[in-house]
Scaffold this motif. Structure first.
Motif, mmCIF file in Angstrom:
data_model
loop_
_atom_site.group_PDB
_atom_site.id
_atom_site.type_symbol
_atom_site.label_atom_id
_atom_site.label_comp_id
_atom_site.label_asym_id
_atom_site.label_seq_id
_atom_site.Cartn_x
_atom_site.Cartn_y
_atom_site.Cartn_z
ATOM 1 N N HIS A 84 32.969 45.386 42.201
ATOM 2 C CA HIS A 84 33.507 44.960 41.110
ATOM 3 C C HIS A 84 32.037 43.183 40.968
ATOM 4 N N SER A 85 32.415 42.156 40.093
ATOM 5 C CA SER A 85 30.921 42.095 39.637
ATOM 6 C C SER A 85 31.106 40.103 39.318
ATOM 7 N N ALA A 102 33.294 41.062 35.999
ATOM 8 C CA ALA A 102 32.115 42.137 34.567
ATOM 9 C C ALA A 102 32.601 43.445 34.545
ATOM 10 N N GLU A 103 32.834 44.162 36.358
ATOM 11 C CA GLU A 103 32.762 45.571 36.204
ATOM 12 C C GLU A 103 34.595 46.253 36.311
ATOM 13 N N VAL A 108 24.584 33.879 35.644
ATOM 14 C CA VAL A 108 24.863 34.665 37.100
ATOM 15 C C VAL A 108 25.664 35.515 37.153
ATOM 16 N N LYS A 109 25.247 36.651 37.100
ATOM 17 C CA LYS A 109 26.228 37.629 37.268
ATOM 18 C C LYS A 109 25.573 38.435 37.918
ATOM 19 N N LYS A 110 26.567 39.199 39.341
ATOM 20 C CA LYS A 110 25.496 40.064 40.880
ATOM 21 C C LYS A 110 27.179 40.795 40.973
ATOM 22 N N ASP A 111 26.866 42.124 41.041
ATOM 23 C CA ASP A 111 27.811 42.897 41.617
ATOM 24 C C ASP A 111 27.979 42.753 43.447
ATOM 25 N N ALA A 112 29.376 42.193 43.744
ATOM 26 C CA ALA A 112 29.862 42.841 44.405
ATOM 27 C C ALA A 112 29.467 44.192 44.983
#
Length: 358
Positions: free
Chosen positions: A166-167, A202-203, A175-179
């Motif tokens: 996920h993101s 955002a994924e 802030v935009k970080k992949d999970a």
């Protein structure tokens, strides 16, 4: 709809915006110079004016020049970019740490050292999604429980996932970080003004990727502390209520009412509103579907509580209360023509959670 990048509400988001505009203006200047020279050469050295093409090759000065100029431009761009990137990654000395865990299709928030945690799900109703009801202003960007943060404090996010990638993306914070499952990524923010800030995954995390919004409410320190204490009390009361439920036999009508509500918010996205499922992806529950016959009651509870390995069926034991699990299983066993006539009680769910009776 704005054509430019979101300016944001934090110092970091402003730095990112300023960097974006700096690079943009540099590119505009380069474009004007390059296309200006190109069009000047086309106009002033055209064949109709009698221009004759020169014949030459290998100019050391020209090669040095067209290597040196881009190098200098890149250095000029790299200095502010490096400063901004280093600031974005500096998660040291936080005032508050929140663990964010993504799963299909929801977010789980856990506040370190505060004994507060909860899931945040899409609040847009299935009727709106199916165009059976008028869509609200924040259609697909509203949740049942937003992330609450204090203003003026450095908040560190630890971001991971339970299933697929996920993101976590909130444009106003930059802030935009992949999970990523099995990994923890870090990000941070410091919000200066109270308000409501929205984002989304955002994924491309699955078929309902668009149904995984993020809502952050920034409060003053006083309001945040009040919310925190109220939430702690409410969660403690919920735990005490669950213990009382273990000795109670809830009636069928109460279980069915809560079960239908829980099913529509948690299960219908995969198994569909009428339990018909999606062939090849999610099994049907209607008409004596998956594990609803009396002989498989415990199996039905176990699947809801622990999930099913190798499938998209999640473990709802950590996500729902004992009462909600008991209610939704009762509903599934007595809706859409299943009509088993039996109820599931909180004590039975607790026994399965504890590994008993299996």
């Amino acid at each position: 709809m704005p054509l430019n990048m979101t300016q944001g509400v934090t110092d970091i988001s402003q730095q990112v915006f300023d960097l974006h505009m700096t690079i943009f203006y540099i590119c505009v200047v380069i474009g004007i110079i390059v296309f200006g020279v190109m069009f000047w050469a086309i106009i002033h050295h055209r064949q109709s004016r009698g221009a004759v093409a020169a014949s030459f090759h290998e100019s050391t000065k020209v090669e040095i020049l067209w290597t040196l100029i881009p190098f200098v431009i890149l250095i000029v761009m790299a200095i502010p970019a490096t400063k901004t990137l280093l600031a974005m990654e500096d998660t040291t000395k936080p005032d508050l740490t929140v663990l964010i865990t993504g799963s299909q299709w929801k977010w789980h928030y856990s506040y370190f050292d505060q004994d507060v945690e909860y899931f945040s799900l899409l609040a847009t109703s299935p009727a709106q999604i199916a165009n059976e009801r008028e869509k609200r202003d924040n259609y697909l960007l509203e949740v049942d429980r937003p992330l609450i943060l204090p203003i003026g404090q450095k908040v560190r996010f630890l971001i991971t996932s339970q299933d697929v990638i996920h993101s976590w993306w909130v444009p106003a914070f930059a802030v935009k970080k992949d999970a990523n499952p099995g990994f923890i990524n870090e990000a941070w923010t410091r919000i200066e003004e109270p308000g409501i800030y929205r984002g989304q995954c955002a994924e491309l995390c699955g078929k309902d990727h668009g149904f995984m919004p993020i809502v952050v409410i920034a409060k003053t320190q006083v309001d945040y502390e009040e919310w925190l204490q109220t939430t702690k009390v409410a969660q403690q009361q919920a735990r005490e209520e669950e213990q009382r439920l273990l000795d109670m036999q809830l009636p069928m009508d109460e279980l069915m009412a809560l079960g239908e509500k829980t099913y529509q918010t948690r299960c219908a996205v995969c198994h569909q509103q009428a339990g018909q499922g999606i062939p090849g992806a999610f099994p049907a529950l209607a008409g004596q579907g998956l594990s609803v016959d009396k002989s498989k009651k415990l199996e039905h509870i176990s699947i809801v509580v622990h999930g099913k390995a190798g499938t998209a069926m999640q473990a709802f034991g950590p996500q729902l209360s004992l009462k909600e699990i008991a209610a939704v299983i009762t509903y599934e066993r007595n809706a859409w023509g299943n009509d088993t006539g039996d109820t599931v009680q909180a004590a039975e769910v607790q026994a399965v959670l504890n590994g008993e009776n299996l």
